[in-house]
Enzyme design. Structure first.
Site, PDB file in Angstrom:
ATOM      1  N   SER A 146      36.865  38.095  43.072  1.00 22.58           N
ATOM      2  CA  SER A 146      37.993  37.272  43.537  1.00 22.58           C
ATOM      3  C   SER A 146      39.078  37.219  42.468  1.00 22.58           C
ATOM      4  O   SER A 146      38.882  37.688  41.343  1.00 22.58           O
ATOM      5  CB  SER A 146      37.491  35.858  43.818  1.00 22.58           C
ATOM      6  OG  SER A 146      37.002  35.288  42.618  1.00 22.58           O
ATOM      7  N   TYR A 184      37.078  22.423  39.226  1.00 20.47           N
ATOM      8  CA  TYR A 184      36.354  22.511  37.954  1.00 20.47           C
ATOM      9  C   TYR A 184      37.042  23.410  36.923  1.00 20.47           C
ATOM     10  O   TYR A 184      37.042  23.116  35.732  1.00 20.47           O
ATOM     11  CB  TYR A 184      34.878  22.897  38.186  1.00 20.47           C
ATOM     12  CG  TYR A 184      34.615  24.375  38.352  1.00 20.47           C
ATOM     13  CD1 TYR A 184      34.268  25.163  37.267  1.00 20.47           C
ATOM     14  CD2 TYR A 184      34.711  24.984  39.606  1.00 20.47           C
ATOM     15  CE1 TYR A 184      34.018  26.519  37.421  1.00 20.47           C
ATOM     16  CE2 TYR A 184      34.461  26.334  39.759  1.00 20.47           C
ATOM     17  CZ  TYR A 184      34.122  27.097  38.667  1.00 20.47           C
ATOM     18  OH  TYR A 184      33.882  28.435  38.810  1.00 20.47           O
ATOM     19  N   VAL A 238      52.902  19.754  44.903  1.00 16.88           N
ATOM     20  CA  VAL A 238      53.891  20.516  44.134  1.00 16.88           C
ATOM     21  C   VAL A 238      54.833  21.201  45.115  1.00 16.88           C
ATOM     22  O   VAL A 238      54.394  21.903  46.023  1.00 16.88           O
ATOM     23  CB  VAL A 238      53.202  21.557  43.225  1.00 16.88           C
ATOM     24  CG1 VAL A 238      54.226  22.481  42.573  1.00 16.88           C
ATOM     25  CG2 VAL A 238      52.367  20.861  42.167  1.00 16.88           C
ATOM     26  N   HIS A 445       9.054  12.817  25.272  1.00 16.88           N
ATOM     27  CA  HIS A 445       9.838  11.700  24.761  1.00 16.88           C
ATOM     28  C   HIS A 445      10.201  11.963  23.308  1.00 16.88           C
ATOM     29  O   HIS A 445       9.342  12.415  22.548  1.00 16.88           O
ATOM     30  CB  HIS A 445       9.023  10.409  24.859  1.00 16.88           C
ATOM     31  CG  HIS A 445       9.718   9.250  24.207  1.00 16.88           C
ATOM     32  ND1 HIS A 445      10.741   8.565  24.823  1.00 16.88           N
ATOM     33  CD2 HIS A 445       9.545   8.670  22.987  1.00 16.88           C
ATOM     34  CE1 HIS A 445      11.174   7.609  24.014  1.00 16.88           C
ATOM     35  NE2 HIS A 445      10.464   7.648  22.896  1.00 16.88           N
TER      36      HIS A 445
HETATM   37  C1  LIG Z   1      38.004  30.404  34.214  1.00 19.36           C
HETATM   38  C2  LIG Z   1      36.769  30.607  35.042  1.00 19.36           C
HETATM   39  C3  LIG Z   1      35.589  29.995  34.690  1.00 19.36           C
HETATM   40  C4  LIG Z   1      34.447  30.190  35.444  1.00 19.36           C
HETATM   41  N1  LIG Z   1      33.303  29.568  35.051  1.00 19.36           N
HETATM   42  C5  LIG Z   1      32.176  29.749  35.761  1.00 19.36           C
HETATM   43  C6  LIG Z   1      30.966  29.150  35.339  1.00 19.36           C
HETATM   44  O1  LIG Z   1      30.915  28.457  34.332  1.00 19.36           O
HETATM   45  N2  LIG Z   1      29.861  29.374  36.070  1.00 19.36           N
HETATM   46  C7  LIG Z   1      29.885  30.144  37.205  1.00 19.36           C
HETATM   47  O2  LIG Z   1      28.845  30.308  37.847  1.00 19.36           O
HETATM   48  N3  LIG Z   1      31.018  30.724  37.632  1.00 19.36           N
HETATM   49  C8  LIG Z   1      32.161  30.550  36.930  1.00 19.36           C
HETATM   50  N4  LIG Z   1      33.303  31.177  37.329  1.00 19.36           N
HETATM   51  C9  LIG Z   1      33.269  31.984  38.570  1.00 19.36           C
HETATM   52  C10 LIG Z   1      32.637  33.347  38.309  1.00 19.36           C
HETATM   53  O3  LIG Z   1      33.359  34.018  37.307  1.00 19.36           O
HETATM   54  C11 LIG Z   1      32.630  34.172  39.587  1.00 19.36           C
HETATM   55  O4  LIG Z   1      32.021  33.428  40.621  1.00 19.36           O
HETATM   56  C12 LIG Z   1      31.838  35.458  39.389  1.00 19.36           C
HETATM   57  O5  LIG Z   1      32.404  36.234  38.369  1.00 19.36           O
HETATM   58  C13 LIG Z   1      31.800  36.264  40.688  1.00 19.36           C
HETATM   59  O6  LIG Z   1      31.093  37.437  40.475  1.00 19.36           O
HETATM   60  P1  LIG Z   1      31.377  38.752  41.336  1.00 19.36           P
HETATM   61  O7  LIG Z   1      30.488  39.805  40.788  1.00 19.36           O
HETATM   62  O8  LIG Z   1      31.316  38.447  42.770  1.00 19.36           O
HETATM   63  O9  LIG Z   1      32.905  39.120  41.051  1.00 19.36           O
HETATM   64  P2  LIG Z   1      33.716  39.364  39.715  1.00 19.36           P
HETATM   65  O10 LIG Z   1      33.070  38.748  38.542  1.00 19.36           O
HETATM   66  O11 LIG Z   1      35.114  38.952  40.022  1.00 19.36           O
HETATM   67  O12 LIG Z   1      33.621  40.927  39.493  1.00 19.36           O
HETATM   68  C14 LIG Z   1      34.225  41.828  40.372  1.00 19.36           C
HETATM   69  C15 LIG Z   1      34.627  43.041  39.569  1.00 19.36           C
HETATM   70  O13 LIG Z   1      35.031  44.048  40.486  1.00 19.36           O
HETATM   71  C16 LIG Z   1      36.096  44.781  39.911  1.00 19.36           C
HETATM   72  N5  LIG Z   1      36.832  45.445  41.000  1.00 19.36           N
HETATM   73  C17 LIG Z   1      37.612  44.861  41.946  1.00 19.36           C
HETATM   74  N6  LIG Z   1      38.074  45.801  42.810  1.00 19.36           N
HETATM   75  C18 LIG Z   1      37.558  46.984  42.392  1.00 19.36           C
HETATM   76  C19 LIG Z   1      37.653  48.320  42.874  1.00 19.36           C
HETATM   77  N7  LIG Z   1      38.345  48.604  43.973  1.00 19.36           N
HETATM   78  N8  LIG Z   1      37.005  49.285  42.186  1.00 19.36           N
HETATM   79  C20 LIG Z   1      36.283  49.001  41.068  1.00 19.36           C
HETATM   80  N9  LIG Z   1      36.147  47.755  40.589  1.00 19.36           N
HETATM   81  C21 LIG Z   1      36.772  46.767  41.241  1.00 19.36           C
HETATM   82  C22 LIG Z   1      36.922  43.723  39.198  1.00 19.36           C
HETATM   83  O14 LIG Z   1      37.672  44.308  38.148  1.00 19.36           O
HETATM   84  C23 LIG Z   1      35.821  42.799  38.662  1.00 19.36           C
HETATM   85  O15 LIG Z   1      35.499  43.098  37.328  1.00 19.36           O
HETATM   86  C24 LIG Z   1      34.477  31.021  36.590  1.00 19.36           C
HETATM   87  C25 LIG Z   1      35.658  31.669  36.954  1.00 19.36           C
HETATM   88  C26 LIG Z   1      36.795  31.468  36.196  1.00 19.36           C
HETATM   89  C27 LIG Z   1      38.055  32.173  36.589  1.00 19.36           C
END
Ligand SMILES: Cc1cc2nc3c(=O)[nH]c(=O)nc-3n(C[C@H](O)[C@H](O)[C@H](O)COP(=O)(O)OP(=O)(O)OC[C@H]3O[C@@H](n4cnc5c(N)ncnc54)[C@H](O)[C@@H]3O)c2cc1C
Length: 466
Positions: A146, A184, A238, A445
């Site tokens: 996302s 959050y 906003v 404890h």
């Molecule tokens: C500031 C912040 C803090 C967060 N803190 C937490 C936390 O403490 N705990 C928690 O559980 N979650 C946290 N999250 C949420 C967490 O990062 C996401 O829920 C998680 O990374 C989702 O994993 P994912 O593998 O679905 O996607 P992502 O981690 O978004 O990975 C998807 C990857 O796919 C790649 N990609 C996209 N399109 C293509 C394509 N066409 N070809 C090749 N590669 C591609 C992207 O570059 C990306 O690296 C946080 C998010 C943010 C922004």
């Protein structure tokens, strides 16, 4: 001839890389495609890990500054922000390189580039220099994650108008920061900069912060953050954001239509995230999306095409790294003909502020809405001996159990180490435990976990220390 794989994962985040490793463990010739140039996704590069590093370091800074209140004089305390940022970057590099090592160890082929569908079994990979490579796959898992949602007509410049990515990389402490959105991510980043010296204001459209959280916990959370110096402007919308020479002006209106302008050096827009399906060429193969533009899947994470699956932030459900990881494992096992599944009733959510906030299962509001009769057990950290000993007594544990069966339906914690304590309740819930099961389990404890035991005792009004 294009290289052929049994399974290909698009996206190397916590969903994608975990899925690729599990597929390889299950014997598939697997590849993982990542466009970022570094593995670990949002989580490791610009999310969970850098934010937790800054939360920890800023908390240490804040604590050391206040040690003299506890009889420890440490002299002049100075902030070296660039060193702090380097520390954060080091943690990111070590972890992302670690994932690369894990892919290699598991014999997963790692392609650096952007993947897009040429057909339902062919993916075109384009690298940064524009070089293209076509690969073929029997099974494909989309795990493209996302991205932050901007406000209409307002673009992130990541210097003054920030998404969470910019807020993790400021090179000086802003005098005044406005956070739009009381979720959050905004509260974690607001806490970081507030501890480092910024005046932080949160503008929220709703009348409460952290939507979806148990209301009692969310109210207590806001009270504590206010005490820490963060100012909240609730039910403000906003309307416009204008850059000027000294920063930004944020124009808002409240429920009665009163207009108010906020001037600040930087604004963090933290109003949610949206699925990332751009560039995948999904239209070409007619993959169905839902009303929120997430990839539509069934319970086995299969899309409308029988060889293509999707997991993580790009599909429905909480946008959390551990949810993405668990889906990654489950889908790999399903592809291998096993019965992988994810229990969405026991996915914990943690906010890593001080104190931490953690939830699992149903909130009181959800139980009321579903007409489920429940009992509540609560225990304050004020009466927990470990918390008292170290003077960290803010918050409480709240356990919700079925009125008849006593089965634990949910738990909501605010207090020290809440993010670790929630794991005990997760296991209890996975095993269908009652609050009595937790209450009769011996807890060491003095530990914070005794507050969980006492809250469980309190479900039947037999807590000892309150
Ligand atoms: C500031 C912040 C803090 C967060 N803190 C937490 C936390 O403490 N705990 C928690 O559980 N979650 C946290 N999250 C949420 C967490 O990062 C996401 O829920 C998680 O990374 C989702 O994993 P994912 O593998 O679905 O996607 P992502 O981690 O978004 O990975 C998807 C990857 O796919 C790649 N990609 C996209 N399109 C293509 C394509 N066409 N070809 C090749 N590669 C591609 C992207 O570059 C990306 O690296 C946080 C998010 C943010 C922004």
């Amino acid at each position: 001839m294009s290289e052929k794989f049994q399974a290909v994962v698009i996206g190397g985040g916590p969903g994608g890389y975990v899925c690729a490793i599990r597929l390889a463990q299950l014997g598939f010739k697997t590849a993982c495609i990542e466009s970022r140039g570094s593995l670990g996704g949002t989580c490791l590069n610009i999310g969970c890990i850098p934010s937790k590093s800054l939360l920890n370091l800023s908390e240490e800074f804040h604590k050391v500054k206040n040690l003299s209140n506890k009889g420890i004089e440490v002299g002049d305390i100075k902030l070296n922000l660039s060193k702090m940022m380097k520390n954060k970057d080091k943690a990111v590099t070590i972890l992302t390189k670690g994932v690369e090592f894990l892919l290699k160890k598991n014999k997963v082929t790692y392609f650096k580039g952007t993947g897009s569908f040429k057909s339902k079994n062919e993916i075109l990979i384009k690298d940064d220099e524009g070089k293209e490579k076509l690969i073929e796959a029997d099974k494909i898992v989309i795990a493209t994650g996302s991205e932050p949602v901007p406000l209409p007509n307002i673009e992130f410049d990541e210097k003054i108008i920030l998404s969470s990515t910019g807020a993790l990389n400021l090179n000086e402490v802003p005098k005044k920061m406005v956070v739009v959105g009381g979720g959050y991510i905004g509260l974690e980043m607001g806490s970081v900069w507030s501890r480092l010296g910024s005046e932080v204001h949160v503008i929220e459209f709703l009348d409460h912060i952290t939507p979806g959280m148990d209301k009692e916990i969310s109210n207590e959370f806001m009270k504590i953050l206010k005490k820490q110096g963060i100012t909240f402007h609730m039910q403000h919308k906003v309307e416009k954001i204008t850059k000027d020479k000294s920063g930004v002006i944020i124009s808002t209106s409240d429920q009665s239509g009163n207009k108010k302008n906020f001037e600040c050096d930087v604004v963090l827009i933290s109003v949610g995230r949206r699925p990332n399906t751009r560039g995948l060429n999904l239209e070409k193969i007619s993959i169905e999306l839902d009303e929120k533009k997430r990839i539509k899947t069934d319970k086995k994470f299969q899309t409308n095409l029988d060889n293509i699956y999707a997991i993580g932030d790009v599909i429905a459900g909480p946008m959390l790294a551990h949810k993405a990881e668990d889906e990654g494992i489950a889908v790999a096992e399903n592809i291998a003909g096993q019965s992988g599944h994810v229990n969405y009733d026991t996915i914990p959510g943690v906010v890593y502020t001080t104190p931490e906030v953690a939830s699992i299962g149903k909130t009181e509001e959800q139980l009321k809405e579903k007409n489920v009769k429940y009992k509540i057990g609560k225990f304050s950290f004020m009466a927990n001996s470990r918390a008292k000993a170290i003077d960290d007594t803010e918050g409480f544990v709240k356990i919700l159990a079925d009125e008849k069966t006593d089965k634990v339906l949910g738990a909501h914690l605010i207090g020290p180490h809440a993010g670790e304590l929630i794991a005990e309740i997760g296991i209890a819930m996975e095993f269908g435990a009652s609050s009595e099961d937790i209450a009769r389990t011996c807890h060491a404890h003095p530990t914070f976990s005794e507050a969980v035991k006492e809250a469980a005792l309190s479900v039947d009004k037999r807590a000892i220390h309150s």
